[in-house]
Design an enzyme around this catalytic site. Sequence first.
Site, PDB file in Angstrom:
ATOM      1  N   HIS A 152     -22.668 -33.825  -3.122  1.00 32.23           N
ATOM      2  CA  HIS A 152     -22.119 -32.945  -2.078  1.00 32.23           C
ATOM      3  C   HIS A 152     -20.824 -32.942  -1.492  1.00 32.23           C
ATOM      4  CE1 HIS A 152     -22.463 -29.695   0.803  1.00 32.23           C
ATOM      5  NE2 HIS A 152     -22.394 -30.569   1.722  1.00 32.23           N
ATOM      6  N   ASP A 157     -17.975 -26.879   2.720  1.00 27.86           N
ATOM      7  CA  ASP A 157     -19.262 -27.270   2.725  1.00 27.86           C
ATOM      8  C   ASP A 157     -20.340 -26.221   2.623  1.00 27.86           C
ATOM      9  OD1 ASP A 157     -21.485 -29.247   3.435  1.00 27.86           O
ATOM     10  OD2 ASP A 157     -21.437 -27.717   5.359  1.00 27.86           O
ATOM     11  N   HIS A 188     -17.793 -36.096   5.691  1.00 28.30           N
ATOM     12  CA  HIS A 188     -18.035 -35.043   6.690  1.00 28.30           C
ATOM     13  C   HIS A 188     -19.512 -35.358   6.975  1.00 28.30           C
ATOM     14  CE1 HIS A 188     -19.568 -32.527   3.219  1.00 28.30           C
ATOM     15  NE2 HIS A 188     -20.290 -32.029   3.931  1.00 28.30           N
ATOM     16  N   ASP A 201     -12.296   2.789  -8.407  1.00 25.08           N
ATOM     17  CA  ASP A 201     -11.527   1.793  -8.082  1.00 25.08           C
ATOM     18  C   ASP A 201     -12.421   0.495  -8.156  1.00 25.08           C
ATOM     19  OD1 ASP A 201     -12.131   2.884  -5.590  1.00 25.08           O
ATOM     20  OD2 ASP A 201     -10.848   1.660  -4.584  1.00 25.08           O
ATOM     21  N   GLU A 241     -23.314 -37.776  11.097  1.00 23.41           N
ATOM     22  CA  GLU A 241     -24.572 -37.167  11.371  1.00 23.41           C
ATOM     23  C   GLU A 241     -25.594 -37.915  10.431  1.00 23.41           C
ATOM     24  OE1 GLU A 241     -26.567 -32.755  10.955  1.00 23.41           O
ATOM     25  OE2 GLU A 241     -24.598 -33.202   9.723  1.00 23.41           O
ATOM     26  N   ASP A 242     -25.580 -38.167   9.367  1.00 26.15           N
ATOM     27  CA  ASP A 242     -26.795 -38.373   8.412  1.00 26.15           C
ATOM     28  C   ASP A 242     -26.945 -39.906   7.834  1.00 26.15           C
ATOM     29  OD1 ASP A 242     -27.534 -35.592   8.502  1.00 26.15           O
ATOM     30  OD2 ASP A 242     -26.262 -35.335   6.709  1.00 26.15           O
TER      31      ASP A 242
END
Length: 705
Positions: free
Chosen positions: A48, A139, A72, A259, A76-77
């Site tokens: 990812h 992301d 990124h 259109d 956090e993870d």
Amino acid sequence: MIDVEDLIALVRNYNPRTNSELIRRAYDYGKRMHEGQFRHSGEPYFTHPVAVAAILTEQQLDDATIVTALLHDTIEDTRSTYAEVAALFGTDVAELVDGVTKLTNLQLSSSASKQAENFRKLFMAMSKDLRVILVKLADRLHNMRTIKSMRPDKQAQKARETMDIFAPLAGRMGMQWMREELEDLAFKVLNAEARTSIIRRFVTLQKESGDVIPRITTDIRIELEKAQIEADVFGRAKRPYSIWRKMQEKQLAFSRLSDIYGFRIITRSEADCYRVLGVIHQRWRAVPGRFKDYISQPKSNGYRSIHTTVSARDGKRVEVQIRTRQMHEVAEAGVAAHWSYREGVRAQNPFAVDPAKWIAQLTERFEEGDHDEFLENVKLEMYTDQVFCFSPKGDVVKLPKGATPIDYAYAIHTRIGNSCVGAKVDGIRVPLWTRLKNGQSIEIITAAGQRPQATWLDIVITGRAKGAIRKSLREDDRERFVKLGAELARVAFEHVGRKVSDKALRTAAKTLGLSDDTELLARLGSAELTAREVIAALYPELALKQADEVDSRRPVIGLAADQNFRRAHCCQPLPGERIVGITYRGQGVVVHSIDCPALEEVEEQPARWVDLHWQSGRHAAVNDVSLKLTIANDAGVLGHICTLIGQQKANISDMRFVDRKPDFYSLVIEVELRDVEHLHTLLTALEAESDVAQVERWRDLSRKP
């Protein structure tokens, strides 16, 4: 997964001077940190961040942004920290990664008031460094491209959040390609049947008339060659969601929609843009009202282009966009063009806007007002198209589509808006609710002593005008409300045998969390605060004695006269708690606590939500609440507990044992209470007992609402 050398090659295509070693170290570090983590699809999680980085290379962004994409999710993870990222990759990258982490933690699809505050935080993060939101958008784009592996309920939540927030934000930033793709990916989740229907009709149309895009592209190229104009021509069919939106806005069937094809002509110079426009209009008939010149009047995000719609081959309406190569780069990258690199140096595109100025312009109007106003204003600013009007001196004023003379007046100056009494459009006096059109000349008529009217709030559409009008109305009403509040306070204090004083009012204001006694009186006079609440802040026992008994058959406000209601079994809301009503077929309205997990099931069904609040006053002790207790298994303990509950004026309506042990046992007791304050009093009394090991409010979420 793209390997590190292929990623570096993508960057080197537009930035030969890239710091390949920095990218290589970031790639290895991110891969190591995410080792053992997997996505919902079963793929290694690190696929990812690499995909996000690859998306950002398409926008030709700088090394710091590419490295941020790779890292990124590390803070956090994983076990990674801000300090470690700063030490390894520099403070600039660490700040960007930290900014993306904070954005990820914002629950943007939460309740309106919380969403407003999160929107404010989102814009604050953007104002520090816009690259944070560029990484977040990439992301979100990759997550939407791979959303099928998520649970259906999570897919719907993410798709709605994308449609409401990230897609319009990408459009506002000038990244139209990203907005269109995000919208279409969300549309595929939220209304797959409609999207499939449009695609099916498109295929049928192509079978009937053939693929018209190559034919019209050839027609345009032939006309340009005749005029000896060098330009590139590209054609495409519009995305399914774009077509669906047009069908909804214009209330047209697909067969009547025009259109649905768009063409871009990229010229060598600005002068050629206008030459091409002349060629197109000479060859095909222009559709009235469908011409926009964003070259002479650029959008705030730097977008420049000429838009026109013509009746082309076989009478089919097609939209044509005409711009130079540099204009096209900004049209594709939007505000991100500021960081684009070419041949190892930052591209010097004269049309790329300064992100700091852009974000300042976007947020300057949101400094004042409450959270709900901020959210309303942000969405107004993000979703609107623009019209360009002229002042009597010839100055250009940009306004959103649908703006009125009052919006125009406030765009000039707040003082002009506040004193507006009339307007002339192209020299003719018009009502203040008139919707302005492109190219009109506006003159505002003012008068000394004029003040904004409350009805103006229903007329204006810009956040700036709404905020200024509300502020003026509050100021006008404040003095009147303070006087009325003082009289209400005097009567209320006399009613309980007390004398009102400045000190008493200041103490009540402090207890209620207000700035001063003047603010308290203003809220009292405007009915935002009741006299009973003021008395209760100082003399709780007196307020309770004076409180009117609430009718237990109708204890909530907000129900229609013919609506039945009942309290939800799952959360058992009590007077004093924030509540909301949910309509159930055949059951009327069921009242839930605002934090009840059962509300998640109806989050995407706003039509079923009913705004409710409890009646003020003394409620009868008829509200069932479940308490779970763990008590000593000794003789007389249970009887003592029941006596204690009765002493707190609470009636036991049911009791069941959950678990028995030789020394302790657990049971659930149903008690009838007045309100949340009564509950707290009872819990405190029980917790103080030595024979009670544990007591808590028990909410059985397995029970149906």
